[in-house]
Design a protein around this motif. Structure first.
Motif, PDB file in Angstrom:
ATOM      1  N   ASN A 147       0.856  -1.392  -0.126  1.00  0.00           N
ATOM      2  CA  ASN A 147       0.030   0.226   0.089  1.00  0.00           C
ATOM      3  C   ASN A 147       0.751   1.341  -0.163  1.00  0.00           C
ATOM      4  O   ASN A 147       0.576   2.131  -0.657  1.00  0.00           O
ATOM      5  N   ILE A 148       1.978   1.307   0.757  1.00  0.00           N
ATOM      6  CA  ILE A 148       2.826   2.390   0.789  1.00  0.00           C
ATOM      7  C   ILE A 148       3.710   2.479  -0.575  1.00  0.00           C
ATOM      8  O   ILE A 148       3.816   3.496  -1.251  1.00  0.00           O
ATOM      9  N   ALA A 149       4.304   1.341  -1.011  1.00  0.00           N
ATOM     10  CA  ALA A 149       5.023   1.359  -2.081  1.00  0.00           C
ATOM     11  C   ALA A 149       4.402   1.423  -3.347  1.00  0.00           C
ATOM     12  O   ALA A 149       4.933   2.340  -4.321  1.00  0.00           O
ATOM     13  N   ILE A 150       3.271   1.130  -3.606  1.00  0.00           N
ATOM     14  CA  ILE A 150       2.764   1.004  -4.933  1.00  0.00           C
ATOM     15  C   ILE A 150       1.205   1.494  -4.834  1.00  0.00           C
ATOM     16  O   ILE A 150       0.849   2.607  -5.653  1.00  0.00           O
ATOM     17  N   GLY A 151       0.588   1.336  -3.718  1.00  0.00           N
ATOM     18  CA  GLY A 151      -1.059   1.794  -3.667  1.00  0.00           C
ATOM     19  C   GLY A 151      -1.173   3.463  -3.719  1.00  0.00           C
ATOM     20  O   GLY A 151      -2.199   3.924  -4.203  1.00  0.00           O
ATOM     21  N   ARG A 152      -0.089   3.853  -3.124  1.00  0.00           N
ATOM     22  CA  ARG A 152      -0.007   5.404  -2.788  1.00  0.00           C
ATOM     23  C   ARG A 152       0.115   5.900  -3.996  1.00  0.00           C
ATOM     24  O   ARG A 152      -0.390   7.388  -4.342  1.00  0.00           O
ATOM     25  N   LEU A 153       0.648   5.679  -5.023  1.00  0.00           N
ATOM     26  CA  LEU A 153       0.813   6.179  -6.414  1.00  0.00           C
ATOM     27  C   LEU A 153      -0.583   6.590  -6.881  1.00  0.00           C
ATOM     28  O   LEU A 153      -0.466   7.572  -7.850  1.00  0.00           O
TER      29      LEU A 153
END
Length: 106
Positions: free
Chosen positions: A60-66
């Protein structure tokens, strides 16, 4: 005239120092590199292929936030994910939830 985009490869196993990705600091580094790539219109390959354990909170931090700052089209154009076959459903879930959560924000 043809524009050639540079391409960076981010090996997650090398970044985290093993086959498990848990620490939010590493997830933040992945997010930052992906964000920079999209903003600079450069492709990045984020290679999770040697990662055996990767919780959704990390993704969620690495990809989802994009998805909070970029459209699906922008992400697809510049971010390529290499993921282990046994983790495909987890990645798909994170992307699906992020798309819904950030729908209409950009």
């Amino acid at each position: 005239m043809v524009t050639i985009m540079s391409e960076e490869i981010l090996n997650v196993k090398k970044l985290v120092g093993g086959e498990s990705a848990f620490a939010p600091d590493y997830a933040e580094q992945i997010y930052s590199k992906a964000e920079d790539s999209i903003r600079n219109k450069k492709k990045i390959i984020i290679d999770f292929s040697e990662i055996n354990v990767c919780p959704t909170a990390f993704l969620n931090i690495a990809i989802g936030r994009l998805f909070a700052n970029f459209s699906l089209e922008q992400i697809k154009e510049f971010v390529i994910l290499k993921i282990p076959e046994n983790q495909t459903s987890k990645f798909n879930l994170v992307v699906s939830v992020a798309k819904e959560k950030f729908k209409g924000e950009h």
